[in-house]
Scaffold this active site. Structure first.
Site, PDB file in Angstrom:
ATOM      1  N   HIS A  35      12.535 -52.740  11.511  1.00  0.00           N
ATOM      2  CA  HIS A  35      12.474 -54.291  11.728  1.00  0.00           C
ATOM      3  C   HIS A  35      14.111 -54.878  11.269  1.00  0.00           C
ATOM      4  O   HIS A  35      14.167 -55.217  12.403  1.00  0.00           O
ATOM      5  CB  HIS A  35      11.686 -55.432  10.638  1.00  0.00           C
ATOM      6  CG  HIS A  35      11.531 -57.063  11.177  1.00  0.00           C
ATOM      7  ND1 HIS A  35      10.999 -57.166  11.180  1.00  0.00           N
ATOM      8  CD2 HIS A  35      12.894 -57.831  10.540  1.00  0.00           C
ATOM      9  CE1 HIS A  35      11.430 -58.605  11.481  1.00  0.00           C
ATOM     10  NE2 HIS A  35      12.699 -58.961  10.565  1.00  0.00           N
ATOM     11  N   GLU A  36      14.705 -54.605  10.087  1.00  0.00           N
ATOM     12  CA  GLU A  36      16.052 -54.298   9.923  1.00  0.00           C
ATOM     13  C   GLU A  36      16.473 -54.032  11.107  1.00  0.00           C
ATOM     14  O   GLU A  36      17.854 -54.331  11.527  1.00  0.00           O
ATOM     15  CB  GLU A  36      16.383 -54.660   8.605  1.00  0.00           C
ATOM     16  CG  GLU A  36      15.688 -55.376   7.595  1.00  0.00           C
ATOM     17  CD  GLU A  36      16.101 -57.042   7.867  1.00  0.00           C
ATOM     18  OE1 GLU A  36      16.795 -57.284   8.633  1.00  0.00           O
ATOM     19  OE2 GLU A  36      14.378 -57.891   8.159  1.00  0.00           O
ATOM     20  N   HIS A  61      17.477 -55.672  14.013  1.00  0.00           N
ATOM     21  CA  HIS A  61      18.714 -56.527  13.836  1.00  0.00           C
ATOM     22  C   HIS A  61      19.932 -55.921  14.013  1.00  0.00           C
ATOM     23  O   HIS A  61      20.860 -56.396  14.490  1.00  0.00           O
ATOM     24  CB  HIS A  61      18.105 -56.999  12.317  1.00  0.00           C
ATOM     25  CG  HIS A  61      16.945 -58.422  12.646  1.00  0.00           C
ATOM     26  ND1 HIS A  61      16.979 -59.310  13.737  1.00  0.00           N
ATOM     27  CD2 HIS A  61      15.775 -58.310  11.664  1.00  0.00           C
ATOM     28  CE1 HIS A  61      16.221 -59.983  13.073  1.00  0.00           C
ATOM     29  NE2 HIS A  61      14.958 -59.260  11.794  1.00  0.00           N
TER      30      HIS A  61
END
Length: 294
Positions: free
Chosen positions: A43-44, A47
């Site tokens: 997920h990160e 980003h």
């Protein structure tokens, strides 16, 4: 707590994340805990990837119980056109994993219980992070929309308060579950406490981030040379603090000053406001800053 690096970026783990892993391990779910760790990192990573595409500095990555935080250049938060893109790719990356999992089921033989856990973990992380509350990704998307009308400080306040309201709802839900004897409801209390603390921190940091933006603007103006402008009108008795509430980054602002009868006295630019802010404070009257008199 720093545990290493991830593609050259410092990787940190919040102590409460270790607590969550310990609870999972206690219930004999160590492999599930490690899989959860990998999903958060995935997920990160998105980003970070999108931030790098926008040539933003990535300070570090911290894993939290409800996801993670990729700490980017704080000035990103004052550029709504970029912030919402960087924020939304996190939940979207989890939804991509869900789609891939269903696509690969006919090809790869995976026990049903592992498949269900993988799907639930990704959907849970995506949906939770899409809640319109800071510091979650949905809160950052919300702020990027609000800041265009309300200004950065007020938009941050709204999204942070929503975060606190949602956290209190989680606490109430968890408390009700415990009252009914459902001890698994402790997870809602845990998430509620963490979200409330993080939302309060976002609200406290808003002023600091905004001051960083103001000091950065002078250097940015020299490098970019051309900015989209925005004009504001204020009476000569208006304070700098009142004017700042109407700022909408990343525009460059020109402030027209009028007397109490509405007659134009002159104007000054954002750079003059920055200098006065640090020399005289938020209480300084804009009437004393008129640089170009008419």
């Amino acid at each position: 707590m720093r545990i290493g690096t991830y593609f050259g970026i410092p990787l940190k783990v919040n102590p409460f994340f270790f607590l969550l892993l310990a609870v999972v391990f206690f219930y004999g779910k160590l492999v599930e805990a490690l899989l959860l760790f990998a999903i958060v990192l995935w997920h990160e990573s998105f980003h970070v990837l999108v931030a790098r595409l926008y040539r933003l500095d990535v300070l570090d990555i911290e894993l939290l119980p409800f996801g993670g935080v990729a700490r980017l250049d704080a000035l990103l938060q004052l550029n709504p056109q970029v912030e919402w893109v960087v924020a939304i790719v996190g939940p979207l990356s989890n939804l991509v994993l869900v789609v891939l999992a269903y696509a690969l089921v006919p090809i790869i033989d995976v026990p049903l219980e592992w498949f269900d856990f993988f799907i639930q973990a990704n959907l849970g992380m995506a949906l939770f992070n899409l809640l319109p509350a800071l510091p979650l990704d949905g809160g950052r998307v919300l702020r990027s929309l609000l800041v265009r009308r309300q200004g950065f400080k007020e938009a941050t306040s709204v999204a942070s308060i929503l975060g606190q309201v949602i956290s209190l709802s989680l606490l109430g839900w968890g408390g009700y579950g415990l009252y009914l004897g459902q001890y698994q409801a402790l997870i809602f209390i845990f998430f509620g406490v963490m979200l409330y603390w993080a939302a309060r921190q976002e609200q406290k940091n808003a002023s600091y981030i905004f001051l960083r933006y103001l000091t950065h603007k002078k250097q940015e103006l020299r490098l970019k040379r051309v900015f989209a402008g925005r004009e504001l009108v204020a009476t000569e008795e208006t304070s700098l603090g009142e004017v700042l509430k109407f700022f909408q980054p990343p525009h460059y602002h020109l402030i027209w000053v009028v007397d109490l009868d509405g007659q134009i006295l002159g104007f000054f630019g954002e750079l003059e406001l920055i200098q006065a802010l640090f020399e005289q404070g938020l209480g300084c009257k804009v009437g004393t800053l008129v640089k170009y008199k008419l």
